[in-house]
Design an enzyme around this catalytic site. Structure first.
Site, PDB file in Angstrom:
ATOM      1  N   GLY A 294      54.067  20.194  64.619  1.00 27.91           N
ATOM      2  CA  GLY A 294      53.621  20.250  66.011  1.00 27.91           C
ATOM      3  C   GLY A 294      53.006  18.937  66.472  1.00 27.91           C
ATOM      4  O   GLY A 294      52.414  18.191  65.692  1.00 27.91           O
TER       5      GLY A 294
ATOM      6  N   LYS B 201      52.854  19.938  74.764  1.00 27.78           N
ATOM      7  CA  LYS B 201      53.018  20.440  73.406  1.00 27.78           C
ATOM      8  C   LYS B 201      54.506  20.426  73.061  1.00 27.78           C
ATOM      9  O   LYS B 201      55.344  20.877  73.861  1.00 27.78           O
ATOM     10  CB  LYS B 201      52.466  21.868  73.276  1.00 27.78           C
TER      11      LYS B 201
ATOM     12  N   THR C  27      52.006  19.453  60.896  1.00 31.45           N
ATOM     13  CA  THR C  27      53.202  19.290  60.068  1.00 31.45           C
ATOM     14  C   THR C  27      54.447  19.184  60.916  1.00 31.45           C
ATOM     15  O   THR C  27      55.329  18.359  60.662  1.00 31.45           O
ATOM     16  CB  THR C  27      53.326  20.471  59.089  1.00 31.45           C
TER      17      THR C  27
ATOM     18  N   GLN D  88      46.962  15.223  69.036  1.00 33.50           N
ATOM     19  CA  GLN D  88      46.893  15.961  67.775  1.00 33.50           C
ATOM     20  C   GLN D  88      48.275  15.987  67.137  1.00 33.50           C
ATOM     21  O   GLN D  88      49.297  15.950  67.833  1.00 33.50           O
ATOM     22  CB  GLN D  88      46.418  17.403  67.995  1.00 33.50           C
TER      23      GLN D  88
ATOM     24  N   ASP E 148      43.898  35.955  70.019  1.00 28.27           N
ATOM     25  CA  ASP E 148      43.521  34.790  69.213  1.00 28.27           C
ATOM     26  C   ASP E 148      42.482  33.956  69.965  1.00 28.27           C
ATOM     27  O   ASP E 148      42.685  32.772  70.242  1.00 28.27           O
ATOM     28  CB  ASP E 148      44.749  33.951  68.884  1.00 28.27           C
TER      29      ASP E 148
END
Length: 554
Positions: free
Chosen positions: A299, A315, A297, A294, A412
């Site tokens: 990340g 990540k 902008t 993935q 979240d």
């Protein structure tokens, strides 16, 4: 339907009949290698044509998409079905209407979950209009048949009908046009007294119907005055006490026990964050990036390896990322630090050798990938069944119960913050980079803070108060995502209007193919007051019981 590798070529036959005005509505729907058809109707000549749903093992998508009208004087449609696999086949069936005020939820004379018989049998679906107003109501009949559980072989069929509903007085007049019905309801008068009494009774009946229709309309207007317009993706629920849309879950099953008030969570202290990073620091040279999963902008999410043999998800951020974005990645990446549970994807390691582009590592066995991306992938080979959805929810409820028992509130919960592997095992992860990778799921309400507005409870929106109860609310939205293949909740609602919608009692509508029992559990999560929502221990109990029910016949 012929399913490659299944062994059975003719699996199941499902059909119904559409007749003329002198007979019952029916249309033939069939899901197998045998012919599946419905008979179109003509009001003067009866059956006039046939359309095949499935023929020679091929599905006729045009036929499936055809919307069959159901006349106003027909209150029931019948289906015939038969398992041709030599054994009963598990099924689940769901019937929804586009306007429940005009056509309340149709009734079934069979259970929503059961087994398709090996002999030809008939079941019916009742479609009784309320008479509030005249309208054409779309009816969707969804049938899910498990052909082979071991191979995850599931057939999913959707049949569409359009029920014509009249006003109560119009329907009465339409029924009186039938001479046989007229003769039954109003026998030939035997004298002037009988005629007079009959006229008075008829006038009184019409007057009562008019008054009832006026009251219903007036009530609807009063309810909708100044309220947001209801759309296909949300509905108004009775949230105090929580909505009960099925008999499976009762207040005694889910008794609210949230005694603690919502609390405003404080960010991690810098000293604690540094301690966690120091304990998890790994050498950057031991991490190998293989492919990009993935990209946002700033990340990036990669698949890679650690120590040459352990599969990991990595990540990181791009070179142009600001220091604030770097700090946010580390802070959110450490939020589930130390969580040891099979249903939680806890951070494995972190590298800050390059302070501008740190690495945060997570274990990624069995090709684990983001759950939301998995649900949105149209080329996904697997079809998620109701049984698998309930199983995922059950496992996640256990993970969240573990977090809450250690005083951790997630804040979240959503499919974007979960991962799924090849065996469809789901794990809850933190929310690091989610704002960048899924920008459409977050909104800024004028306070310079991007928040998952449409996943948040009312108290979290109004006062930024988060608790175990606000996590329960978000978990209900996650279940809705699983049932809708990750559709955006409240897609038609402006984020600035969400507080108004929730306060007025509007909630997400029941998804297609979602059993009443599962939707009832969702609705309990969306109770307006925090202390009326179930804990995850209670949610796990209800989901486990429902899972046992739907797997009993498999």
């Amino acid at each position: 339907m012929r399913v490659p590798g299944c062994g059975d070529q003719s699996i199941v036959s499902i059909g119904s009949v559409v007749a003329n005005d002198d007979d019952n509505d029916d249309d033939d729907d069939n899901d197998n290698d045998t012919d599946n058809r419905y008979d179109d109707y003509d009001t003067d000549k009866g059956v006039s044509a046939e359309v095949y749903y499935v023929r020679d093992g091929q599905i006729n998508n045009y036929a499936l998409n055809f919307i069959v009208p159901v006349p106003a004087n027909k209150r029931e449609i019948s289906f015939t079905w038969q398992s041709l696999a030599g054994r009963p086949l598990p099924y689940s069936i769901n019937v929804l209407t586009s306007d429940q005020t005009v056509l309340p939820r149709p009734s079934l004379n069979i259970s929503q979950i059961g087994e398709i018989p090996t002999s030809v049998q008939t079941f019916s679906i009742g479609m009784k209009c309320s008479g509030v107003r005249a309208a054409e109501v779309d009816v969707t009949i969804s049938i899910e048949v498990i052909l082979n559980r071991a191979l995850n072989n599931v057939t999913h069929l959707v049949f569409r009908r359009k029920k014509i509903c009249l006003l109560a007085e119009e329907e009465q007049e339409s029924n009186l046009d039938d001479p046989l019905l007229l003769e039954t309801l109003v026998p030939p008068p035997t004298g002037l007294i009988t005629l007079a009494v009959g006229s008075v009774l008829a006038f009184a009946l019409v007057l009562i119907l008019l008054v009832a229709a006026y009251c219903v309309r007036g009530s609807a207007k009063r309810q909708n005055h100044g309220q947001p317009m209801r759309t296909s993706s949300f509905q108004r629920l009775n949230t105090n006490p929580p909505c009960q849309s099925a008999s499976y879950i009762t207040p005694s099953v889910i008794a609210p026990i949230h005694n603690s008030l919502p609390r405003k969570l404080e960010p991690q202290q810098p000293e604690e964050l540094h301690r966690r990073i120091s304990e998890l620091t790994v050498e950057r040279c031991r991490v190998r990036l293989s492919n990009l999963l993935q990209e946002g902008t700033f990340g990036r999410v990669y698949r890679g390896t650690y120590n040459e043999n352990q599969e990991v998800i990595v990540k990181t951020v791009a070179q142009h990322a600001s220091q604030m974005q770097v700090s946010l990645l580390l802070q959110e990446g450490m939020s589930l630090y130390g969580a040891s549970h099979p249903g939680i994807l806890s951070v494995l390691g972190v590298s800050i050798e390059d302070h501008t582009t740190p690495f945060v590592l997570y274990p990624a066995a069995n090709n684990a990938r983001n759950l939301k991306m998995f649900l949105l992938d149209p080329s996904c080979a697997r079809t998620i069944t109701t049984i698998q959805i309930v199983q995922m929810c059950t496992h996640l409820s256990t993970a969240l119960s573990h977090l809450h028992s250690h005083g951790v509130v997630h804040k979240d919960i959503a499919t974007r913050n979960c991962v799924i592997d090849d065996q469809l095992r789901v794990k809850l992860s933190d929310s690091s980079l989610s704002r960048d990778l899924f920008p459409g799921d977050y909104n800024c309400l004028g306070d310079s803070e991007n928040r998952p507005v449409k996943w948040m409870s009312l108290e979290a929106l109004q006062q930024k108060q988060f608790s175990e109860a606000s996590d329960s609310w978000s978990f209900g939205v996650l279940m809705w995502e699983l049932c809708t293949s990750a559709k955006t909740p409240y897609a038609e609602v402006d984020p600035f209007e969400m507080e108004h919608y929730l306060r007025d009692g509007y909630r997400l509508a029941q998804p297609f193919n979602c059993p009443d029992e599962l939707f009832t559990i969702m609705a309990y999560c969306w109770a307006l007051l925090p202390n009326e929502r179930p804990t995850f221990l209670q949610l796990h109990g209800c989901l486990s019981e429902f899972y046992a029910q739907i797997t009993r016949y498999v």
